[in-house]
Scaffold this active site. Structure first.
Site, PDB file in Angstrom:
ATOM      1  N   ASP A 203       0.970  -0.875   0.252  1.00 50.69           N
ATOM      2  CA  ASP A 203      -0.018  -0.341  -0.152  1.00 50.69           C
ATOM      3  C   ASP A 203       0.815   0.865  -0.374  1.00 50.69           C
ATOM      4  OD1 ASP A 203      -3.102   0.608   0.943  1.00 50.69           O
ATOM      5  OD2 ASP A 203      -1.806   1.925   1.139  1.00 50.69           O
ATOM      6  N   ASP A 206       0.896   3.594   2.835  1.00 53.42           N
ATOM      7  CA  ASP A 206       0.470   3.299   4.197  1.00 53.42           C
ATOM      8  C   ASP A 206       2.404   3.080   4.454  1.00 53.42           C
ATOM      9  OD1 ASP A 206      -1.309   3.168   5.345  1.00 53.42           O
ATOM     10  OD2 ASP A 206      -2.227   0.922   4.403  1.00 53.42           O
TER      11      ASP A 206
HETATM   12  N1  URA Z   1      -3.142   0.766  -3.929  1.00 51.57           N
HETATM   13  C1  URA Z   1      -2.018   0.301  -3.200  1.00 51.57           C
HETATM   14  O1  URA Z   1      -1.145   1.329  -3.024  1.00 51.57           O
HETATM   15  N2  URA Z   1      -1.551  -0.109  -3.333  1.00 51.57           N
HETATM   16  C2  URA Z   1      -1.340  -1.640  -4.234  1.00 51.57           C
HETATM   17  O2  URA Z   1      -0.971  -2.188  -5.131  1.00 51.57           O
HETATM   18  C3  URA Z   1      -2.602  -1.283  -5.444  1.00 51.57           C
HETATM   19  C4  URA Z   1      -3.617  -0.461  -4.578  1.00 51.57           C
END
Ligand code: URA
Length: 212
Positions: A203, A206
């Site tokens: 992510d 994050d």
């Molecule tokens: N958003 C993200 O941050 N990571 C992904 O793999 C897909 C969408």
């Protein structure tokens, strides 16, 4: 001038090296953020490659010469919140006078549809070339929603810049907006069942903000 390719993967060794460091699970928030900024600057270099120039008279210490400068400087960088801000920071180092817009979108966890919760863009977008930034082009739903918003405000031109693209996201964006070039550091294998890009980097929001 040659038309910009619909999908440009920027294979510069510095970008590839920095992206691999970002993908590593153990890379902590601080270095991840710094790398995102650096790759943002390098991708910005590609995204601004076709900005128009005009000749202007400049006095060097030795003579007056006709020399190229940017014509108009009408760029608007648009960040898809929140992870887009990581790429935005690097691009702003490259184009410090650019105007900046923000579009807030979240993914509905069930449907993965993009839901807009915020949008603030310059009034004069019709006179500006928009460079839309979001690190991960996954399903393409957020990109399509953000591009639709920029089209609604009649941006003069639109490019989409990301770190990692999934083939599904590229197909989705170009299915709806074939005229929008995508500039990415990598085209990964696929999306998983949760909408994450594989191998990806997790992510991006994050990892950028240390929220998990
Ligand atoms: N958003 C993200 O941050 N990571 C992904 O793999 C897909 C969408």
């Amino acid at each position: 001038m040659a038309a910009a390719p619909a999908l440009l993967i920027v294979d510069h060794p510095l970008i590839q090296h920095k992206l691999s460091l970002m993908r590593a699970r153990e890379t902590p928030t601080g270095p991840f953020r710094q790398l995102m900024r650096e790759v943002g600057l390098l991708l910005g270099y590609e995204a601004t490659r076709d900005l128009p120039l005009e000749q202007t008279e400049i006095e060097t210490p030795l003579e007056t010469a006709l020399l190229p400068v940017l014509a108009g400087k009408k760029v608007c960088l648009v960040s898809i919140l929140r992870a887009g801000n990581g790429l935005l920071d690097g691009m702003l180092e490259l184009v410090p006078s650019a105007r900046v817009g923000h579009i807030g979108l979240y993914r509905d966890p069930q449907t993965l549809a993009a839901v807009e919760y915020y949008a603030k863009l310059p009034d004069d977008l019709a006179e500006r070339d928009a460079i839309l930034v979001d690190p991960m082009l996954a399903t393409g739903n957020s990109a399509v929603a953000a591009i639709a918003r920029l089209k609604q405000q009649e941006a003069r031109s639109i490019k989409f810049v990301c770190l990692v693209a999934a083939p599904e996201g590229v197909a989705q964006v170009h299915g709806v907006f074939p005229d929008v070039p995508i500039i990415a550091a990598a085209l990964d294998r696929s999306l998983d069942a949760h909408g994450y890009i594989r191998p990806g980097l997790g992510d991006a929001g994050d990892r950028l903000f240390g929220t998990k």
